[in-house]
Design a protein around this motif. Sequence first.
Motif, short mmCIF file in Angstrom:
data_model
loop_
_atom_site.label_atom_id
_atom_site.label_comp_id
_atom_site.label_asym_id
_atom_site.label_seq_id
_atom_site.Cartn_x
_atom_site.Cartn_y
_atom_site.Cartn_z
N TYR A 71 82.76 21.22 29.69
CA TYR A 71 84.00 20.20 29.63
C TYR A 71 85.24 20.98 30.02
CZ TYR A 71 81.17 16.79 27.07
OH TYR A 71 80.27 15.74 26.84
N LYS A 72 85.18 22.55 29.56
CA LYS A 72 86.31 23.14 29.82
C LYS A 72 86.64 23.35 31.53
CE LYS A 72 88.24 27.84 29.31
NZ LYS A 72 87.76 29.35 28.58
N ILE A 73 85.39 23.49 32.14
CA ILE A 73 85.51 23.42 33.80
C ILE A 73 85.94 22.13 34.20
CG2 ILE A 73 84.27 23.93 35.89
CD1 ILE A 73 82.61 25.84 34.29
N SER A 74 85.31 21.12 33.76
CA SER A 74 85.87 19.85 34.19
C SER A 74 87.22 19.50 33.98
CB SER A 74 84.88 18.68 33.41
OG SER A 74 83.54 19.08 33.81
N GLY A 75 87.52 20.03 32.75
CA GLY A 75 89.18 19.70 32.38
C GLY A 75 90.00 20.60 33.31
N LYS A 76 89.61 21.76 33.59
CA LYS A 76 90.30 22.42 34.70
C LYS A 76 90.49 21.70 36.16
CE LYS A 76 90.34 26.98 32.60
NZ LYS A 76 89.61 28.44 32.92
N LYS A 77 89.30 21.32 36.51
CA LYS A 77 89.19 20.44 37.76
C LYS A 77 90.27 19.30 37.76
CE LYS A 77 84.79 21.99 39.30
NZ LYS A 77 83.27 21.64 39.53
N GLN A 78 90.13 18.48 36.42
CA GLN A 78 90.96 17.23 36.40
C GLN A 78 92.35 17.67 36.51
OE1 GLN A 78 90.05 14.38 36.56
NE2 GLN A 78 87.95 14.82 36.77
N GLN A 79 92.78 18.72 35.88
CA GLN A 79 94.23 19.37 35.81
C GLN A 79 94.87 19.46 37.28
OE1 GLN A 79 94.43 22.44 32.87
NE2 GLN A 79 94.50 21.07 31.02
N VAL A 120 73.49 27.86 31.99
CA VAL A 120 74.47 28.39 31.07
C VAL A 120 74.91 29.77 31.47
CG1 VAL A 120 74.97 29.04 28.79
CG2 VAL A 120 73.56 27.03 29.22
N LEU A 121 74.03 30.69 31.89
CA LEU A 121 74.52 31.98 32.04
C LEU A 121 75.30 32.01 33.52
CD1 LEU A 121 71.14 34.06 31.31
CD2 LEU A 121 73.50 34.25 30.04
N ALA A 122 74.87 31.27 34.44
CA ALA A 122 75.69 31.01 35.74
C ALA A 122 77.06 30.57 35.44
CB ALA A 122 74.66 30.14 36.56
N GLY A 123 77.15 29.42 34.60
CA GLY A 123 78.25 28.92 34.34
C GLY A 123 79.25 30.25 33.47
N THR A 124 78.45 31.06 32.74
CA THR A 124 79.39 31.90 32.19
C THR A 124 79.80 32.93 33.23
OG1 THR A 124 78.05 31.69 29.93
CG2 THR A 124 79.06 33.82 30.28
N ARG A 125 79.08 33.37 34.13
CA ARG A 125 79.43 34.38 34.95
C ARG A 125 80.58 33.82 36.09
NH1 ARG A 125 75.93 37.92 36.12
NH2 ARG A 125 74.29 36.73 35.93
N ALA A 126 80.57 32.54 36.29
CA ALA A 126 81.46 32.11 37.18
C ALA A 126 82.89 31.86 36.14
CB ALA A 126 81.19 30.26 37.26
N ALA A 127 82.85 31.52 35.02
CA ALA A 127 84.13 31.59 34.07
C ALA A 127 84.54 33.14 34.06
CB ALA A 127 83.71 31.33 32.75
N TYR A 165 77.03 25.90 23.77
CA TYR A 165 77.92 26.46 24.77
C TYR A 165 78.18 25.85 25.91
CZ TYR A 165 79.89 30.33 27.20
OH TYR A 165 80.76 31.11 28.19
N GLY A 166 77.03 25.45 26.52
CA GLY A 166 76.91 24.81 27.91
C GLY A 166 77.65 23.53 28.01
N LYS A 167 77.69 22.70 26.97
CA LYS A 167 78.66 21.71 26.77
C LYS A 167 80.15 21.84 26.78
CE LYS A 167 75.49 18.26 24.53
NZ LYS A 167 75.45 17.45 23.45
#
Length: 203
Positions: A187-195, A125-132, A181-183
């Motif tokens: 979903y936020k990152i996956s949504g951006k990739k799909q867009q 989760v922290l790695a994903g937060t840093r990426a965001a 938060y991880g979910k």
Amino acid sequence: MTDSLPYLVSLFIGIGLAAATGFRVFLPIFFLSLGTYLKIIPLDADYAWIGSLPAVIATGIATLTEIIAYYIPFVDNILDSITVPLATIAGSMLFASQFTEVNNWIQWSLAIIAGGGTAATISSVLAGTRAASSTTTAGVGNPVLSTVETIGSTIMSIFAIFIPVLSGILVLIMLYFAIKYGKKLYYKISGKKQQNKFKDSTY
């Protein structure tokens, strides 16, 4: 009840240290090493090496290196790709160090599931937060996140050693919010990739 009390305390200590590795891999190991060296934390003979002076020095250097590296732009993101598996291993090992009186199968099954699972969840989760943060703030917010991670690892390590019950409660709270938060982050990152894929396909 009194017979199970030592195991409950060991559970809280192990899970607290495992959670701390989710924030910083080497910091909780350093705390355990230093505490064992100073005779504050008793460990089984199989893990006595953790309390040796060379181990204290080595984990101390590794801790400082890790903390400093996370303040270097781009390096912090690269580190996240390797610290998740490292945190899983470290969390499993620290958890296992508290359950040396049970048979190996139970010891390492619990260590991998509870210790490794806790460390991997928090670290991911922290790695994903840093990426965001790198995407939305161009890395400006990353040093703040790095500072929070170091403080979080320090607090969890101290609580696990001196107030294990409280550390166990904190871990449960953190896991709840981490999963929740991880979910959302996934979903936020996956949504951006799909867009982005949809945009690319329209050209």
